[in-house]
Enzyme design. Structure first.
Site, PDB file in Angstrom:
ATOM      1  N   HIS A 304       0.857  -1.194   0.000  1.00  0.00           N
ATOM      2  CA  HIS A 304       0.000   0.000   0.000  1.00  0.00           C
ATOM      3  C   HIS A 304       0.891   1.241   0.000  1.00  0.00           C
ATOM      4  O   HIS A 304       1.960   1.240   0.608  1.00  0.00           O
ATOM      5  CB  HIS A 304      -0.895   0.016   1.250  1.00  0.00           C
ATOM      6  CG  HIS A 304      -2.071   0.933   1.120  1.00  0.00           C
ATOM      7  ND1 HIS A 304      -1.999   2.277   1.355  1.00  0.00           N
ATOM      8  CD2 HIS A 304      -3.341   0.681   0.720  1.00  0.00           C
ATOM      9  CE1 HIS A 304      -3.188   2.823   1.146  1.00  0.00           C
ATOM     10  NE2 HIS A 304      -4.017   1.884   0.757  1.00  0.00           N
ATOM     11  N   ASP A 361      -7.965  -5.232  -0.076  1.00  0.00           N
ATOM     12  CA  ASP A 361      -8.427  -6.102  -1.172  1.00  0.00           C
ATOM     13  C   ASP A 361      -8.037  -7.562  -1.001  1.00  0.00           C
ATOM     14  O   ASP A 361      -8.500  -8.409  -1.777  1.00  0.00           O
ATOM     15  CB  ASP A 361      -7.851  -5.575  -2.498  1.00  0.00           C
ATOM     16  CG  ASP A 361      -8.417  -4.199  -2.825  1.00  0.00           C
ATOM     17  OD1 ASP A 361      -7.633  -3.239  -2.931  1.00  0.00           O
ATOM     18  OD2 ASP A 361      -9.655  -4.088  -2.918  1.00  0.00           O
TER      19      ASP A 361
HETATM   20  C1  SDX Z   1      -6.242   0.152  -2.959  1.00  0.00           C
HETATM   21  O1  SDX Z   1      -4.426   4.594  -1.947  1.00  0.00           O
HETATM   22  C2  SDX Z   1      -5.378   4.000  -1.369  1.00  0.00           C
HETATM   23  O2  SDX Z   1      -5.814   4.378  -0.279  1.00  0.00           O
HETATM   24  C3  SDX Z   1      -5.970   2.837  -2.141  1.00  0.00           C
HETATM   25  C4  SDX Z   1      -6.990   1.976  -1.405  1.00  0.00           C
HETATM   26  C5  SDX Z   1      -8.274   2.737  -1.129  1.00  0.00           C
HETATM   27  O3  SDX Z   1      -8.992   2.343  -0.195  1.00  0.00           O
HETATM   28  O4  SDX Z   1      -8.590   3.660  -1.928  1.00  0.00           O
HETATM   29  O5  SDX Z   1      -6.446   1.524  -0.180  1.00  0.00           O
HETATM   30  C6  SDX Z   1      -7.390   0.761  -2.252  1.00  0.00           C
HETATM   31  O6  SDX Z   1      -5.996   0.493  -4.090  1.00  0.00           O
HETATM   32  C7  SDX Z   1      -5.355  -0.806  -2.227  1.00  0.00           C
HETATM   33  C8  SDX Z   1      -4.155  -1.302  -3.103  1.00  0.00           C
HETATM   34  C9  SDX Z   1      -4.675  -2.415  -4.022  1.00  0.00           C
HETATM   35  N1  SDX Z   1      -3.602  -2.817  -4.986  1.00  0.00           N
HETATM   36  C10 SDX Z   1      -2.998  -4.004  -4.881  1.00  0.00           C
HETATM   37  O7  SDX Z   1      -3.184  -4.818  -3.976  1.00  0.00           O
HETATM   38  C11 SDX Z   1      -2.021  -4.286  -6.031  1.00  0.00           C
HETATM   39  C12 SDX Z   1      -0.730  -4.916  -5.475  1.00  0.00           C
HETATM   40  N2  SDX Z   1       0.035  -3.876  -4.756  1.00  0.00           N
HETATM   41  C13 SDX Z   1       1.056  -3.156  -5.450  1.00  0.00           C
HETATM   42  O8  SDX Z   1       0.933  -3.035  -6.829  1.00  0.00           O
HETATM   43  C14 SDX Z   1       1.544  -1.929  -4.700  1.00  0.00           C
HETATM   44  O9  SDX Z   1       1.775  -2.322  -3.413  1.00  0.00           O
HETATM   45  C15 SDX Z   1       0.683  -0.664  -4.709  1.00  0.00           C
HETATM   46  C16 SDX Z   1       0.395  -0.215  -6.093  1.00  0.00           C
HETATM   47  C17 SDX Z   1      -0.573  -0.876  -3.949  1.00  0.00           C
HETATM   48  C18 SDX Z   1       1.481   0.434  -3.995  1.00  0.00           C
HETATM   49  O10 SDX Z   1       2.651   0.533  -4.646  1.00  0.00           O
HETATM   50  P1  SDX Z   1       3.643   1.799  -4.516  1.00  0.00           P
HETATM   51  O11 SDX Z   1       3.387   2.546  -3.263  1.00  0.00           O
HETATM   52  O12 SDX Z   1       3.606   2.559  -5.796  1.00  0.00           O
HETATM   53  O13 SDX Z   1       5.002   1.121  -4.329  1.00  0.00           O
HETATM   54  P2  SDX Z   1       5.846   0.422  -5.480  1.00  0.00           P
HETATM   55  O14 SDX Z   1       4.956  -0.218  -6.498  1.00  0.00           O
HETATM   56  O15 SDX Z   1       6.854   1.403  -5.964  1.00  0.00           O
HETATM   57  O16 SDX Z   1       6.546  -0.741  -4.654  1.00  0.00           O
HETATM   58  C19 SDX Z   1       7.599  -0.441  -3.736  1.00  0.00           C
HETATM   59  C20 SDX Z   1       8.417  -1.727  -3.686  1.00  0.00           C
HETATM   60  C21 SDX Z   1       8.854  -2.204  -5.060  1.00  0.00           C
HETATM   61  O17 SDX Z   1      10.035  -2.946  -4.899  1.00  0.00           O
HETATM   62  P3  SDX Z   1      11.476  -2.164  -5.198  1.00  0.00           P
HETATM   63  O18 SDX Z   1      11.483  -1.884  -6.702  1.00  0.00           O
HETATM   64  O19 SDX Z   1      11.482  -0.909  -4.361  1.00  0.00           O
HETATM   65  O20 SDX Z   1      12.519  -3.177  -4.782  1.00  0.00           O
HETATM   66  O21 SDX Z   1       7.612  -2.788  -3.132  1.00  0.00           O
HETATM   67  C22 SDX Z   1       7.448  -3.806  -4.126  1.00  0.00           C
HETATM   68  C23 SDX Z   1       7.781  -3.185  -5.456  1.00  0.00           C
HETATM   69  O22 SDX Z   1       8.260  -4.164  -6.356  1.00  0.00           O
HETATM   70  N3  SDX Z   1       6.034  -4.210  -4.066  1.00  0.00           N
HETATM   71  C24 SDX Z   1       5.608  -5.460  -4.230  1.00  0.00           C
HETATM   72  C25 SDX Z   1       4.206  -5.400  -4.068  1.00  0.00           C
HETATM   73  N4  SDX Z   1       3.846  -4.130  -3.824  1.00  0.00           N
HETATM   74  C26 SDX Z   1       4.979  -3.400  -3.840  1.00  0.00           C
HETATM   75  N5  SDX Z   1       6.259  -6.621  -4.478  1.00  0.00           N
HETATM   76  C27 SDX Z   1       5.480  -7.733  -4.584  1.00  0.00           C
HETATM   77  N6  SDX Z   1       4.134  -7.753  -4.436  1.00  0.00           N
HETATM   78  C28 SDX Z   1       3.459  -6.599  -4.189  1.00  0.00           C
HETATM   79  N7  SDX Z   1       2.137  -6.609  -4.049  1.00  0.00           N
END
Ligand code: SDX
Length: 430
Positions: A304, A361
């Site tokens: 998140h 989620d």
């Molecule tokens: C919602 O914003 C809100 O409030 C949203 C929400 C709401 O109520 O409105 O809470 C609802 O959208 C919840 C999120 C639902 N999405 C998912 O579950 C999709 C899976 N999650 C990821 O795609 C990710 O965690 C995000 C998009 C939710 C957040 O990503 P960020 O903050 O943009 O961080 P990032 O993608 O840059 O990740 C940071 C690091 C990366 O690794 P590095 O390159 O730094 O080594 O964390 C890793 C990412 O690869 N990472 C994950 C991961 N999420 C982040 N690695 C594996 N699995 C994951 N799910």
């Protein structure tokens, strides 16, 4: 806390006002940065940028706190109805008994949609995603209602129509997509019950409203009702800042919510669990793939932008899964897979170092499966829950004297000035 932050550019010092929030959040106001220094800030994805001040929802990502108008979401989940929560978010306080009664009557009075809308559905290509349909129908609603002269009256009636009709529009898309008879809202049913009845009642098999299913739906929608400046709420605010009508701004919010990184994640989680089951993948293999930088695979429902600990909503959602499945004396193999994934991930260094925990989620799709909602409607369920938050945030921005057209700047990295090359010089004749 200092009143100003000091920025030193080429030896020249610039004072930037410091803004302090009710819960001690700190910001540097850069509203005049470009005119004073010629610089803008760059913050791709806006992870460090506040778009507004707001008194609606407070989130503490480090400590896993979520409050609507100061009330912890756990208390609202325990005691409130979804209608009360919607009223709280939109009006800034809980309704009195009389206000709640009037609100209920209004929502029932406005829950029907114009019969002409049914033909919109009938001409939609079969198999269209319900989020695309919902976004279009919310926008289309505007066409049925000429604008009222009195702005306040126009806004109040639009808010009521949206809250009342979104359920009907969602249930209609489900019924029509299956070639089933549309079920109309009933004045004798409360908000959540009415939706369930419109979704699942049929002339050949009358739907029996189950109190535990209603409770799970109430909790689901309360937990989704608002979440400060997330992607879709920001879309509603930005689109609304152009002073377009609320129907169009909400339609934009639905489109923004649809994506698998945002509100579409609940559908993506269940599809991920289904693939794991169908492919017989080991939990360890799934975790390794999620960690592999060269693999685009992500553990959906984990991570998140704000929560760097367990999403408080995910905790409650996980309990709802256990309670609802036991009350319905049923099991879901996907829940077992999800719990195993969580157990391994939370002990894995990669997930610990990256502060990756279950978000709202991760378990929510399992609740929706138990209720009987089809997987492609999971984001629609999120949208219905988030509608009060979108409305509250839009109203707050419209009433904010400092709010103006949202228009971010950029840093241009394209070619320097160059001349047009006439067509004949670009294409040598053979
Ligand atoms: C919602 O914003 C809100 O409030 C949203 C929400 C709401 O109520 O409105 O809470 C609802 O959208 C919840 C999120 C639902 N999405 C998912 O579950 C999709 C899976 N999650 C990821 O795609 C990710 O965690 C995000 C998009 C939710 C957040 O990503 P960020 O903050 O943009 O961080 P990032 O993608 O840059 O990740 C940071 C690091 C990366 O690794 P590095 O390159 O730094 O080594 O964390 C890793 C990412 O690869 N990472 C994950 C991961 N999420 C982040 N690695 C594996 N699995 C994951 N799910």
């Amino acid at each position: 806390m200092p009143e100003y932050a000091e920025l030193n550019i080429n030896g020249k010092k610039h004072k930037l006002p410091v803004v302090l929030g009710t819960e001690g959040e700190k910001a540097i106001d850069i509203s005049k940065l470009r005119q004073d220094t010629g610089f803008i800030t760059l913050d791709v994805g806006y992870g460090n940028t506040g778009s507004c001040t707001s008194s609606i929802t407070f989130m503490d990502g480090e400590n896993g706190i979520l409050r609507y108008r100061g009330i912890p979401v756990e208390q609202l989940a325990e005691h409130a109805t979804f209608k009360e929560t919607a009223y709280l978010l939109i009006h800034g306080r809980l309704p009195t008994w009389e206000e709640h009664r009037q609100f209920s009557v209004l929502l029932n009075d406005h829950s029907l949609v114009h019969e002409d809308m049914r033909s919109f559905y009938q001409h939609y290509p079969r198999g269209s995603h319900p989020m695309g349909i919902l976004s279009a129908m919310l926008n289309a609603l505007k066409s049925f209602y000429p604008e009222l002269e009195n702005l306040e009256e126009e806004i109040n009636i639009t808010v009521t129509r949206l809250l009342a009709k979104i359920r009907t529009l969602a249930a209609m898309s489900y019924k029509i997509s299956r070639g089933h008879q549309v079920v109309y809202p009933r004045p004798d049913l409360a908000y959540c019950e009415n939706f369930l009845n419109m979704m699942f009642d049929s002339p050949v098999r009358p739907y029996k409203i189950h109190p535990d299913v209603v409770k799970a739906l109430r909790l689901f929608w309360i937990l989704h009702a608002d979440h400060e400046q997330n992607c879709s709420t920001s879309a509603v605010r930005i689109v609304g800042s152009g002073r377009v009508n609320l129907y169009a701004a909400i339609s934009a919010g639905i489109a923004a919510l649809w994506g698998p990184l945002h509100g579409g994640a609940n559908q993506a989680v269940v599809e991920m669990l289904e693939n794991i089951q169908n492919e017989g993948s080991s939990i360890q293999r799934v975790i390794e793939r999620a960690k592999d930088k060269n693999d685009p695979y992500r553990l959906m429902g984990f991570g998140h932008r704000v929560y760097k600990t367990y999403d408080p909503r995910a905790k409650i959602m996980k309990n709802i899964c256990d309670t609802l499945l036991s009350k319905l004396t049923t099991q879901d193999p996907f829940l077992e897979i999800a719990k195993k994934l969580e157990a391994v991930a939370l002990k894995d260094d990669y997930f610990i170092e990256h502060n990756l925990y279950p978000n709202v989620d991760f378990y929510s799709g399992i609740v929706l499966r138990a209720i009987g909602i089809p997987t492609n409607m999971f984001p629609v369920m999120f949208a219905i829950g988030r509608l009060p938050g979108w409305i509250a945030q839009w109203l707050e921005s419209m009433n904010d004297p400092n709010w103006k057209l949202c228009r971010p700047r950029q840093i241009y990295t394209g070619p320097k000035i160059t001349d047009y090359v006439p067509f004949e010089q670009r294409y040598k004749k053979p």
